[in-house]
Write an enzyme that holds these catalytic residues in place. Structure first.
Site, mmCIF file in Angstrom:
data_model
loop_
_atom_site.group_PDB
_atom_site.id
_atom_site.type_symbol
_atom_site.label_atom_id
_atom_site.label_comp_id
_atom_site.label_asym_id
_atom_site.label_seq_id
_atom_site.Cartn_x
_atom_site.Cartn_y
_atom_site.Cartn_z
ATOM 1 N N GLY A 53 -8.109 5.769 -1.369
ATOM 2 C CA GLY A 53 -9.312 6.043 -0.600
ATOM 3 C C GLY A 53 -9.518 5.193 0.622
ATOM 4 C CB ILE B 249 -3.907 10.609 -5.017
ATOM 5 C CG1 ILE B 249 -3.855 11.180 -3.608
ATOM 6 C CG2 ILE B 249 -3.009 11.427 -5.947
ATOM 7 C CD1 ILE B 249 -2.546 10.927 -2.895
ATOM 8 C CE1 TYR C 184 -3.051 13.890 -0.412
ATOM 9 C CE2 TYR C 184 -4.152 15.729 0.666
ATOM 10 C CZ TYR C 184 -3.002 15.149 0.174
ATOM 11 O OH TYR C 184 -1.792 15.802 0.274
ATOM 12 C CB CYS C 185 -5.148 8.015 1.455
ATOM 13 S SG CYS C 185 -6.715 7.150 1.214
ATOM 14 C CB THR C 186 -2.712 5.843 -2.475
ATOM 15 O OG1 THR C 186 -1.556 6.263 -1.744
ATOM 16 C CG2 THR C 186 -2.292 5.432 -3.880
#
Length: 431
Positions: A257, A282, A253-255
């Site tokens: 995508g 997220i 996951y990241c901020t």
């Protein structure tokens, strides 16, 4: 003729040049609510440079601020403006067949931020202040080699990418004991929040992520070692050992995508069988999953002046150190290393005294003018009406009255031959 009238007319005339993208007078509606939209699309986009000028021009005309990156592999951006203006920009981008179907995440803007944004006119030289999502009058459209820098051109999300997992299904996936959850973001982001049980690579830049993966899971074998292994049995044994070190299932996951698109593509290229990533990142998770059901701990760092957001994308509690662009808490701002606009506990020791002095000078400029470099940065100094009146008084002439200004305006219009239908549509040009 008073310079403020001249500037209004010149501003209008320049905006109606043949190179401009035409917009209607009601396209810019400052009464509408603002919105922040982050978007991206990986695509084969060889003529990306051709989009830069018209896109920047449209954003400026619609007063849409933010930053956009164009590269041969696609587009990545985050912009702020009224909803209608932002939608017009996104629609214009998607007129290019390569960029149809943008992945986007939307965030609301607080009433306080809207007041700051709308409190400035189109001719103001000042920024909107520290609490606005972006500088209201500034948009950057940059050309780069990658829309998110991994430093590995061979990794292409266009060719292959991990499986998307919706926010509502994310909890079940990462709660499985066979799933290795990896946070793809950098250390200053993970420091203020991450998912429960997630592995933190402690990288300072995204381009470090491949090296961390190879070291962590030993996915790369030396060709010389394999060639000198001697027997087929030895080679097969090494392959088995390598497969044992691979995680059975990886969830990333990241901020928003975008980094996961490249990260999952990289892991797939290294032979990891099951690779998943959080769809919308997220931000989408915090928007859709209720706090009471959430496995997120802390706040999420965002790359604009909000600094961090919480569940429901509400404004977070962190501020930004303008010396190093890292998030700082209230406790950090109580530390002796904290100096507003200069340093914080995370960058104080890495900065020289010369760097700190330059930062103090920049901060003084911002406090005085609202923008680093002063109000005339990047343009020729503009004399105000007050300055012109003082100059005319010094020459023994009376200051300009409204009637005099009006007469000058009419004379200028007759000389330049501005069509009267334009004046009927924009009578405020004469005020």
């Amino acid at each position: 003729m008073p310079l403020f009238i001249l500037s209004y007319i010149r501003c209008f005339c320049s905006s109606t040049s043949t190179d401009s993208i035409p917009i209607e007078a009601n396209d810019v509606n400052t009464e509408c609510s603002l919105v922040v939209v982050s978007f991206y699309k990986f695509a084969d986009f060889p003529d990306h440079a051709d989009l830069r000028k018209p896109l920047k021009q449209l954003c400026e005309q619609l007063r849409v601020s933010g930053g956009i990156i164009l590269a041969p592999e696609g587009i990545n951006g985050s912009i702020c403006g009224t909803r209608d203006s932002v939608e017009k920009v996104l629609a214009f981008i998607q007129t290019n067949d390569c960029l149809k179907g943008l992945r986007r995440v939307e965030s609301p803007v607080s009433p306080e931020e809207e007041a700051i944004h709308h409190g400035h006119t189109s001719c103001s030289p000042l920024a909107a202040g520290e609490d606005s999502p972006f500088r209201w009058d500034h948009v950057r459209v940059k050309l780069k080699n990658e829309i998110v820098t991994l430093g590995m051109p061979s990794v292409s999300p266009v060719e292959r990418v991990g499986k998307y997992v919706s926010p509502k299904d994310w909890n079940a996936l990462i709660s499985d004991s066979d799933t290795v959850v990896i946070d793809v973001r950098n250390d200053y982001e993970t420091r203020i929040g991450k998912f429960k049980g997630a592995v933190d690579p402690c990288t300072t830049a995204f381009r470090e992520f491949p090296f961390w993966v190879e070291e962590q899971f030993q996915l790369v074998e030396s060709k010389d070692r394999v060639a000198s292994a001697g027997s087929i049995e030895t080679k097969e044994k090494k392959i088995e050992e390598k497969e044992k070190k691979m995680p059975p299932r990886v969830a990333m996951y990241c901020t928003g995508g975008i980094r996961c698109e490249k990260a999952t593509s990289f892991l797939l290229s290294k032979g990891v069988k099951e690779v998943y990533h959080l769809q919308g990142g997220i931000l989408k998770y915090l928007e859709e999953v209720p706090r009471e059901e959430s496995l997120w701990e802390g706040e999420c760092f965002v790359f604009d002046k909000r600094v961090s957001v919480e569940h429901g994308l509400a404004q977070g509690t962190y501020k930004l150190c303008y010396g190093c662009k890292q998030p700082v808490s209230d406790a950090d701002m109580e530390a002796p290393e904290w100096e507003y606009g200069v340093s914080c506990p995370y960058c104080y020791t890495s900065k020289s005294e010369e760097e700190k002095e330059r930062a103090r000078a920049r901060q003084k400029q911002f406090e005085r003018w609202g923008i680093i470099g002063g109000p005339d940065k990047g343009r020729k100094p503009v004399r105000t009406v007050e300055c012109e009146d003082r100059a005319t008084s010094a020459r023994g002439m009376p200051p300009h009255s409204f009637a005099t200004s009006f007469a000058y305006a009419l004379r200028y219009i007759s000389i330049t031959r501005i069509p009267y239908n334009i004046l009927e549509k924009f009578p405020l040009l004469l005020l």
